[in-house]
Design a protein around this motif. Structure first.
Motif, PDB file in Angstrom:
ATOM      1  N   HIS A  30     -64.538 -34.901 -49.103  1.00  0.00           N
ATOM      2  CA  HIS A  30     -63.584 -34.827 -48.000  1.00  0.00           C
ATOM      3  C   HIS A  30     -64.278 -34.789 -46.647  1.00  0.00           C
ATOM      4  CE1 HIS A  30     -64.951 -30.697 -48.522  1.00  0.00           C
ATOM      5  NE2 HIS A  30     -64.508 -30.443 -47.292  1.00  0.00           N
ATOM      6  N   ILE A  31     -65.601 -34.762 -46.658  1.00  0.00           N
ATOM      7  CA  ILE A  31     -66.377 -34.594 -45.433  1.00  0.00           C
ATOM      8  C   ILE A  31     -67.576 -35.531 -45.487  1.00  0.00           C
ATOM      9  CG2 ILE A  31     -67.692 -32.693 -46.474  1.00  0.00           C
ATOM     10  CD1 ILE A  31     -67.926 -31.416 -43.732  1.00  0.00           C
ATOM     11  N   LEU A  32     -67.923 -36.118 -44.338  1.00  0.00           N
ATOM     12  CA  LEU A  32     -69.099 -36.970 -44.264  1.00  0.00           C
ATOM     13  C   LEU A  32     -70.368 -36.125 -44.221  1.00  0.00           C
ATOM     14  CD1 LEU A  32     -67.837 -39.515 -41.573  1.00  0.00           C
ATOM     15  CD2 LEU A  32     -68.262 -40.038 -43.983  1.00  0.00           C
ATOM     16  N   GLY A  33     -71.477 -36.723 -44.688  1.00  0.00           N
ATOM     17  CA  GLY A  33     -72.766 -36.057 -44.557  1.00  0.00           C
ATOM     18  C   GLY A  33     -73.531 -35.889 -45.837  1.00  0.00           C
ATOM     19  N   GLY A  34     -72.875 -36.041 -47.000  1.00  0.00           N
ATOM     20  CA  GLY A  34     -73.601 -35.845 -48.251  1.00  0.00           C
ATOM     21  C   GLY A  34     -74.146 -34.433 -48.336  1.00  0.00           C
ATOM     22  N   ALA A  35     -75.453 -34.299 -48.554  1.00  0.00           N
ATOM     23  CA  ALA A  35     -76.080 -32.980 -48.622  1.00  0.00           C
ATOM     24  C   ALA A  35     -76.443 -32.439 -47.245  1.00  0.00           C
ATOM     25  CB  ALA A  35     -77.330 -33.044 -49.500  1.00  0.00           C
ATOM     26  N   THR A  36     -76.172 -33.233 -46.209  1.00  0.00           N
ATOM     27  CA  THR A  36     -76.474 -32.804 -44.840  1.00  0.00           C
ATOM     28  C   THR A  36     -75.162 -32.462 -44.154  1.00  0.00           C
ATOM     29  OG1 THR A  36     -78.341 -34.341 -44.873  1.00  0.00           O
ATOM     30  CG2 THR A  36     -77.737 -33.431 -42.739  1.00  0.00           C
ATOM     31  N   VAL A  37     -74.602 -31.308 -44.535  1.00  0.00           N
ATOM     32  CA  VAL A  37     -73.273 -30.910 -44.061  1.00  0.00           C
ATOM     33  C   VAL A  37     -73.261 -29.446 -43.644  1.00  0.00           C
ATOM     34  CG1 VAL A  37     -71.927 -32.589 -45.388  1.00  0.00           C
ATOM     35  CG2 VAL A  37     -72.587 -30.423 -46.453  1.00  0.00           C
ATOM     36  N   THR A  38     -72.317 -29.123 -42.788  1.00  0.00           N
ATOM     37  CA  THR A  38     -72.035 -27.745 -42.399  1.00  0.00           C
ATOM     38  C   THR A  38     -70.612 -27.429 -42.828  1.00  0.00           C
ATOM     39  OG1 THR A  38     -73.459 -27.953 -40.444  1.00  0.00           O
ATOM     40  CG2 THR A  38     -71.945 -26.091 -40.502  1.00  0.00           C
ATOM     41  N   GLU A  39     -70.439 -26.342 -43.579  1.00  0.00           N
ATOM     42  CA  GLU A  39     -69.110 -25.974 -44.049  1.00  0.00           C
ATOM     43  C   GLU A  39     -68.893 -24.467 -43.900  1.00  0.00           C
ATOM     44  OE1 GLU A  39     -67.491 -28.224 -47.541  1.00  0.00           O
ATOM     45  OE2 GLU A  39     -69.623 -28.632 -47.895  1.00  0.00           O
ATOM     46  N   GLU A  40     -67.662 -24.093 -43.593  1.00  0.00           N
ATOM     47  CA  GLU A  40     -67.300 -22.683 -43.436  1.00  0.00           C
ATOM     48  C   GLU A  40     -66.809 -22.160 -44.784  1.00  0.00           C
ATOM     49  OE1 GLU A  40     -64.294 -19.965 -40.700  1.00  0.00           O
ATOM     50  OE2 GLU A  40     -65.101 -21.833 -39.868  1.00  0.00           O
ATOM     51  N   VAL A  41     -67.759 -21.758 -45.611  1.00  0.00           N
ATOM     52  CA  VAL A  41     -67.444 -21.292 -46.962  1.00  0.00           C
ATOM     53  C   VAL A  41     -66.893 -19.873 -46.929  1.00  0.00           C
ATOM     54  CG1 VAL A  41     -68.401 -20.882 -49.267  1.00  0.00           C
ATOM     55  CG2 VAL A  41     -69.218 -22.820 -47.912  1.00  0.00           C
ATOM     56  N   VAL A  42     -67.508 -19.007 -46.145  1.00  0.00           N
ATOM     57  CA  VAL A  42     -67.020 -17.649 -45.891  1.00  0.00           C
ATOM     58  C   VAL A  42     -66.395 -17.668 -44.499  1.00  0.00           C
ATOM     59  CG1 VAL A  42     -67.661 -15.225 -45.640  1.00  0.00           C
ATOM     60  CG2 VAL A  42     -68.830 -16.645 -47.337  1.00  0.00           C
ATOM     61  N   PRO A  43     -65.156 -17.198 -44.344  1.00  0.00           N
ATOM     62  CA  PRO A  43     -64.481 -17.278 -43.034  1.00  0.00           C
ATOM     63  C   PRO A  43     -65.352 -16.775 -41.890  1.00  0.00           C
ATOM     64  CG  PRO A  43     -62.941 -16.495 -44.695  1.00  0.00           C
ATOM     65  CD  PRO A  43     -64.294 -16.560 -45.367  1.00  0.00           C
ATOM     66  N   GLY A  44     -65.536 -17.631 -40.882  1.00  0.00           N
ATOM     67  CA  GLY A  44     -66.315 -17.284 -39.700  1.00  0.00           C
ATOM     68  C   GLY A  44     -67.785 -17.608 -39.796  1.00  0.00           C
ATOM     69  N   PHE A  45     -68.273 -17.910 -41.006  1.00  0.00           N
ATOM     70  CA  PHE A  45     -69.695 -18.197 -41.217  1.00  0.00           C
ATOM     71  C   PHE A  45     -69.860 -19.668 -41.586  1.00  0.00           C
ATOM     72  CE2 PHE A  45     -69.127 -13.725 -41.978  1.00  0.00           C
ATOM     73  CZ  PHE A  45     -70.268 -13.108 -41.461  1.00  0.00           C
ATOM     74  N   LYS A  46     -70.698 -20.377 -40.861  1.00  0.00           N
ATOM     75  CA  LYS A  46     -70.909 -21.799 -41.095  1.00  0.00           C
ATOM     76  C   LYS A  46     -72.261 -21.996 -41.790  1.00  0.00           C
ATOM     77  CE  LYS A  46     -68.219 -23.000 -36.978  1.00  0.00           C
ATOM     78  NZ  LYS A  46     -68.248 -23.626 -35.633  1.00  0.00           N
ATOM     79  N   PHE A  47     -72.177 -22.462 -43.030  1.00  0.00           N
ATOM     80  CA  PHE A  47     -73.383 -22.671 -43.826  1.00  0.00           C
ATOM     81  C   PHE A  47     -73.840 -24.122 -43.748  1.00  0.00           C
ATOM     82  CE2 PHE A  47     -71.914 -19.254 -47.100  1.00  0.00           C
ATOM     83  CZ  PHE A  47     -72.319 -18.248 -46.233  1.00  0.00           C
ATOM     84  N   SER A  48     -75.143 -24.321 -43.560  1.00  0.00           N
ATOM     85  CA  SER A  48     -75.746 -25.619 -43.874  1.00  0.00           C
ATOM     86  C   SER A  48     -75.894 -25.588 -45.391  1.00  0.00           C
ATOM     87  CB  SER A  48     -77.099 -25.787 -43.182  1.00  0.00           C
ATOM     88  OG  SER A  48     -76.928 -25.891 -41.793  1.00  0.00           O
ATOM     89  N   VAL A  49     -74.879 -26.060 -46.075  1.00  0.00           N
ATOM     90  CA  VAL A  49     -74.696 -25.756 -47.490  1.00  0.00           C
ATOM     91  C   VAL A  49     -75.901 -26.160 -48.333  1.00  0.00           C
ATOM     92  CG1 VAL A  49     -73.275 -26.228 -49.520  1.00  0.00           C
ATOM     93  CG2 VAL A  49     -72.200 -25.886 -47.301  1.00  0.00           C
ATOM     94  N   ALA A  50     -76.413 -27.349 -48.142  1.00  0.00           N
ATOM     95  CA  ALA A  50     -77.533 -27.833 -48.958  1.00  0.00           C
ATOM     96  C   ALA A  50     -78.788 -27.939 -48.089  1.00  0.00           C
ATOM     97  CB  ALA A  50     -77.169 -29.158 -49.607  1.00  0.00           C
ATOM     98  N   SER A  51     -79.020 -29.094 -47.462  1.00  0.00           N
ATOM     99  CA  SER A  51     -80.174 -29.233 -46.554  1.00  0.00           C
ATOM    100  C   SER A  51     -80.012 -28.236 -45.406  1.00  0.00           C
ATOM    101  CB  SER A  51     -80.233 -30.660 -46.006  1.00  0.00           C
ATOM    102  OG  SER A  51     -80.348 -31.595 -47.058  1.00  0.00           O
ATOM    103  N   TYR A  52     -81.099 -27.591 -45.008  1.00  0.00           N
ATOM    104  CA  TYR A  52     -80.950 -26.486 -44.055  1.00  0.00           C
ATOM    105  C   TYR A  52     -81.943 -26.509 -42.895  1.00  0.00           C
ATOM    106  CZ  TYR A  52     -84.770 -24.458 -46.821  1.00  0.00           C
ATOM    107  OH  TYR A  52     -85.966 -24.236 -47.475  1.00  0.00           O
ATOM    108  N   VAL A  53     -83.006 -27.338 -42.963  1.00  0.00           N
ATOM    109  CA  VAL A  53     -83.935 -27.475 -41.842  1.00  0.00           C
ATOM    110  C   VAL A  53     -84.177 -28.962 -41.602  1.00  0.00           C
ATOM    111  CG1 VAL A  53     -85.131 -25.264 -42.067  1.00  0.00           C
ATOM    112  CG2 VAL A  53     -85.910 -27.229 -43.407  1.00  0.00           C
ATOM    113  N   VAL A  54     -84.693 -29.278 -40.422  1.00  0.00           N
ATOM    114  CA  VAL A  54     -84.963 -30.675 -40.080  1.00  0.00           C
ATOM    115  C   VAL A  54     -86.292 -30.763 -39.350  1.00  0.00           C
ATOM    116  CG1 VAL A  54     -83.689 -30.539 -37.891  1.00  0.00           C
ATOM    117  CG2 VAL A  54     -84.071 -32.756 -38.961  1.00  0.00           C
TER     118      VAL A  54
END
Length: 531
Positions: A30-54
């Motif tokens: 439902h969201i673009l980015g594949g493993a390079t995504v930011t999602e609010e899994v816990v309300p108020g907290f935005k996780f770089s769910v998979a890839s996390y550094v660049v």
């Protein structure tokens, strides 16, 4: 048409659309980015769910696509704290002189050798990095003859290296990470932390031959022109995909989400389009897949499309997922008992749970036996300490990359073991930060099976295939392929291709260059995508 809206698929789309081609991107989630995504899994907290550094994001991509204008901002991550089992620590930062003084606390000899080591690795990174942005040097073949040109260039540049650097490059391709770094250093936390970079995303131990190249792969980081610099995108890694998607959309690409592809359609040996899981059929002159080679050529093609030899090559390609991810929402920052009192700078860097090479080796032994590591290697950081936008005021996000977590367990299933895995990661960190359990507001646990299910990464391998010697350069994903495949007008643009994984965009850009070159040779007028 591009299958998969990961950052490489979006990069490829942006270049093709800017060259004047009509491009449609089909993303299964439902969201673009594949493993390079930011999602609010816990309300108020935005996780770089998979890839996390660049850090490997190619400078030419940032420049050519004008990603800064489209919202990309990367903040540097400064340093790595390695707690030791005796209550001490090693703290390396981006400032070289400070790091040398810190290493001297552990070994005067190591402090003197660090200058030579850092210079050598910088030179090795400078030698290899130009090849990231072009077709892999190799024998190429009819599918991608540019490899011959790359091979000639590689040979000339290798011959121009001083003999000591030629030897070091061969060692990096063949030696274990532990043996390679032990040529320079004697202090255990330094050797272990450096060696740990050689096992990320692979089912190798630090003492396995070939792991040294993975160390080099992670040493090629660059933020604002500085080698070995890691960064965090403002807003999480999804901001990278968002910026690239904005470029592609601005150039006219159609970006579709919730559009999973069920099958690639072929006719007379060439790709002619796709069929979605919904049953919708979409025709295309060219199909480019951001999915890995096994998904693209092994699952999406009709059985019997490939020759027996090509089918065997696809099946032989190694994935062997070995890692998991645990994202924590915290009410505050945990106190590491080993850290310098009152020093908050350590939270602006990474923490490496790798006190010794033996510690990491024992973690690997657990995985060989088919269980997740009881005392795992963990690379963790606090994105919210650098970018407050990803957590509520006063609260924090902690991202934990974990090894080892074998895709196949000897007993039970990952659905049964998921929470035990998360509990073990939390308990391991709590050995060094005892107040952590009381700070946890929520968490997200991703096993290799979750990574496969969520992001389509076969066996949960974060690089779309291991970075092994036989799977590098022209051997990635199979000899003579490059970005082309045995099916005409079907191309690959994901991390299964050269130069491999991480957030680099290089496979996507390189694939676009290859596709545009093929279109020009076929008489199709296309513009310069980098203009």
């Amino acid at each position: 048409m591009i299958i998969g809206g990961g950052h490489n698929g979006l990069t490829c789309a942006a270049y093709l659309a800017r060259a004047g081609l009509r491009v449609v991107v089909l993303e299964r989630r439902h969201i673009l980015g594949g493993a390079t995504v930011t999602e609010e899994v816990v309300p108020g907290f935005k996780f770089s769910v998979a890839s996390y550094v660049v850090s490997l994001l190619r400078p030419e991509i940032i420049r050519e696509l004008d990603l800064v204008r489209h919202g990309l901002a990367v903040l540097p991550v400064d340093g790595t704290l390695t707690p030791t089992d005796d209550g001490g620590y090693l703290w390396r930062v981006d400032d070289h002189a400070t790091t040398v003084r810190e290493i001297r606390r552990h070994s005067r000899r190591d402090a003197e050798a660090y200058e030579e080591y850092a210079l050598l690795m910088t030179e090795m990174a400078r030698f290899v990095k130009p090849f990231l942005g072009e077709a892999a040097p190799g024998f190429g073949g009819p599918r991608d003859p540019r490899g011959l040109v790359g091979l000639a260039g590689f040979a000339r540049r290798f011959a121009a290296l001083p003999e000591a650097q030629q030897t070091a490059f061969i060692q990096l391709l063949t030696m274990s990470a532990a043996d390679f770094v032990s040529q320079w250093f004697e202090s255990e936390p330094l050797r272990a932390t450096l060696s740990a970079s050689g096992i990320i995303g692979t089912f190798l131990s630090p003492r396995t031959p070939g792991s040294a190249y993975v160390l080099l792969h992670h040493y090629m980081g660059e933020v604002d022109g500085e080698y070995r610099a890691w960064g965090l995108p403002v807003g999480g890694t999804g901001a990278i995909s968002g910026a690239i998607a904005a470029v592609a959309s601005e150039a006219g690409a159609e970006l579709r989400v919730s559009a999973p592809v069920a099958r690639i359609v072929t006719s007379n040996g060439r790709a002619t389009g796709v069929v979605l899981e919904s049953g919708e059929e979409i025709a295309a002159r060219v199909v480019v897949s951001n999915a890995d080679v096994r998904t693209t050529l092994g699952r999406l093609l009709e059985p019997g499309t490939l020759s027996a030899d090509d089918d065997s090559a696809v099946r032989a390609y190694k994935f062997r997922g070995s890692s998991g991810k645990v994202n924590f929402a915290l009410s505050g920052l945990p106190a590491f008992t080993c850290a310098p009192p009152g020093n908050m700078d350590v939270y602006r860097g990474m923490v490496s749970i790798s006190p010794s090479i033996d510690y990491v080796e024992r973690a690997y032994d657990d995985a060989v036996d088919g269980r997740f590591s009881r005392a795992p290697y963990i690379d963790l950081g606090f994105p919210s300490a650098i970018d407050p936008s990803v957590a509520p005021p006063g609260k924090h996000v902690m991202a934990c990359f974990v090894q080892y977590a074998p895709y196949v367990l000897a007993e039970g299933t990952w659905d049964d073991q998921r929470e035990a895995f998360g509990d073990n990661v939390q308990a391991t960190i709590a050995r060094y930060a005892p107040d952590l359990p009381g700070l946890v507001v929520g968490r997200q646990v991703l096993t290799p099976l979750d990574i496969e299910r969520t992001f389509g990464l076969t066996e949960g391998n974060i690089f779309q295939g291991e970075l092994l010697l036989e799977q590098l350069f022209s051997g990635r994903p199979m000899i003579g392929a490059g970005y082309a495949t045995p099916v005409r007008d079907l191309w690959l643009c994901g991390s299964s291709t050269h130069p491999g994984g991480a957030i680099s965009g290089a496979p996507g850009r390189n694939a676009a260059v290859a596709v545009l070159g093929a279109r020009r040779r076929a008489g199709v007028k296309v513009a310069e995508a980098a203009a």
